[in-house]
Design an enzyme around this catalytic site. Sequence first.
Site, PDB file in Angstrom:
ATOM      1  N   SER A  43       0.720  -1.345   0.095  1.00  0.00           N
ATOM      2  CA  SER A  43       0.351   0.072  -0.088  1.00  0.00           C
ATOM      3  C   SER A  43       0.737   1.353   0.029  1.00  0.00           C
ATOM      4  O   SER A  43       0.227   2.444   0.118  1.00  0.00           O
ATOM      5  CB  SER A  43      -0.869  -0.096   1.249  1.00  0.00           C
ATOM      6  N   THR A 160      -2.239   2.772   3.448  1.00  0.00           N
ATOM      7  CA  THR A 160      -1.476   3.934   3.630  1.00  0.00           C
ATOM      8  C   THR A 160      -0.594   3.895   4.827  1.00  0.00           C
ATOM      9  O   THR A 160      -1.061   3.226   5.733  1.00  0.00           O
ATOM     10  CB  THR A 160      -2.599   5.233   3.708  1.00  0.00           C
ATOM     11  N   THR A 178       1.586   6.954   0.749  1.00  0.00           N
ATOM     12  CA  THR A 178       0.611   5.788   0.155  1.00  0.00           C
ATOM     13  C   THR A 178       0.806   5.763  -1.525  1.00  0.00           C
ATOM     14  O   THR A 178       1.151   6.589  -2.075  1.00  0.00           O
ATOM     15  CB  THR A 178      -0.785   5.935   0.340  1.00  0.00           C
ATOM     16  N   ARG A 188      -5.794   9.587 -10.157  1.00  0.00           N
ATOM     17  CA  ARG A 188      -6.590   9.799  -8.706  1.00  0.00           C
ATOM     18  C   ARG A 188      -5.837  10.233  -7.614  1.00  0.00           C
ATOM     19  O   ARG A 188      -4.690   9.601  -7.544  1.00  0.00           O
ATOM     20  CB  ARG A 188      -7.344   8.456  -8.544  1.00  0.00           C
ATOM     21  N   ASP A 191      -6.422  11.328   0.021  1.00  0.00           N
ATOM     22  CA  ASP A 191      -6.264  12.140   1.313  1.00  0.00           C
ATOM     23  C   ASP A 191      -5.013  12.581   1.587  1.00  0.00           C
ATOM     24  O   ASP A 191      -4.719  13.483   2.293  1.00  0.00           O
ATOM     25  CB  ASP A 191      -7.246  11.892   2.509  1.00  0.00           C
ATOM     26  N   THR A 211      -6.062   6.931   7.338  1.00  0.00           N
ATOM     27  CA  THR A 211      -5.915   5.908   6.560  1.00  0.00           C
ATOM     28  C   THR A 211      -7.281   5.188   6.241  1.00  0.00           C
ATOM     29  O   THR A 211      -8.394   5.540   6.705  1.00  0.00           O
ATOM     30  CB  THR A 211      -5.172   4.564   6.898  1.00  0.00           C
ATOM     31  N   GLY A 212      -7.275   4.526   4.790  1.00  0.00           N
ATOM     32  CA  GLY A 212      -8.789   4.190   4.374  1.00  0.00           C
ATOM     33  C   GLY A 212      -9.279   4.925   3.110  1.00  0.00           C
ATOM     34  O   GLY A 212      -8.428   5.393   2.543  1.00  0.00           O
TER      35      GLY A 212
HETATM   36  N1  GLY Z   1      -5.954   6.891   2.288  1.00  0.00           N
HETATM   37  C1  GLY Z   1      -5.356   6.559   1.303  1.00  0.00           C
HETATM   38  C2  GLY Z   1      -6.091   7.001  -0.067  1.00  0.00           C
HETATM   39  O1  GLY Z   1      -7.387   6.879  -0.080  1.00  0.00           O
HETATM   40  O2  GLY Z   1      -5.414   7.145  -0.892  1.00  0.00           O
END
Ligand code: GLY
Length: 315
Positions: A43, A160, A178, A188, A191, A211-212
């Site tokens: 990740s 992440t 990440t 893309r 956050d 994260t997420g």
């Molecule tokens: N939290 C990492 C992402 O959505 O890229």
Amino acid sequence: MVASGNGAPALPAGIRILARGGSALDAVEACAKFIEADPTDTSVGRGGRPNVLGVVELDASIMDGTTHRTGAVAALAGYLHPISVARAVMERTPHVFLVGNGAARFAREIGANRAQNLTASTRKLWVERLGKAGETPASVRRRAKLLGVVRKTVKEERGTVNFLALDRRGDVASAVSTSGWAYKYPGRVGDSPIIGAGNFCDSRYGAAACTGYGELAIRGVTAKTAVDRLASGMPVDVTAQAAIADANALEDAAFNIVVLSADGAHAAATNREGRRYVWMTAAMKEPATALRALVPRERRGSPSSRASARAGSLR
Ligand code: GLY
């Protein structure tokens, strides 16, 4: 130092820096570099999962909580340490955020380490996922339109790494790195590189990182909101849980936060079972691990969700 669970192997390196009087900023950068170079973390950095076209596009940000200087890169391909490129954006440019070709151009200009971030095993995973979507590397690269494929390739794979640190001088810093949402649409950005969304710190109050599902942290300005809550006197555990409650109010998607206050208290929360976070101090020989507080999403319209809405939830 506090980190997402996958940051554990890096914490001793960060703590060594802090124990000899080094800065929180140096500690979080060193830790992020450690995980970026680890090809087994799918990740982050090398070995991170690629976008739908098989390109590993990396996002990272770093923040100094005392000066509020920040640096970030997004959709950076071909370099080993996006966190160090982000730090160079902060320290060597008049800007705070470079993306895509501009970020890669800057990385080349400063002599950043180049890397083939797609490993044999992540290439295999990518080809398997394309196969499930009825595509091959050649077919997907020929496509003029990718949206239909991306709707089939993206699932809940958005790992992440977060690092938050407090040094001897009381300076707080934070770093997030990440490879973003696996098999995403090219370009893309999540956050992680967006200050205030996936990463924020202020040495007066503390730090938070997510994260997420990054889109939720962007929509909720989650990390800044968490630090604002610390500033208002909210305890770290309630702050972390409030962030998850906010995310839960938007959508049902995996979402996690780690929070560190300026006095060294820390907490983490999630809306998925079994998620962990880690921390370490200079007095510890190895990182400690704990389960994050679970804030499950209540079904919309359920009596308990109406009650918590009436009570203002955890805001
Ligand atoms: N939290 C990492 C992402 O959505 O890229």
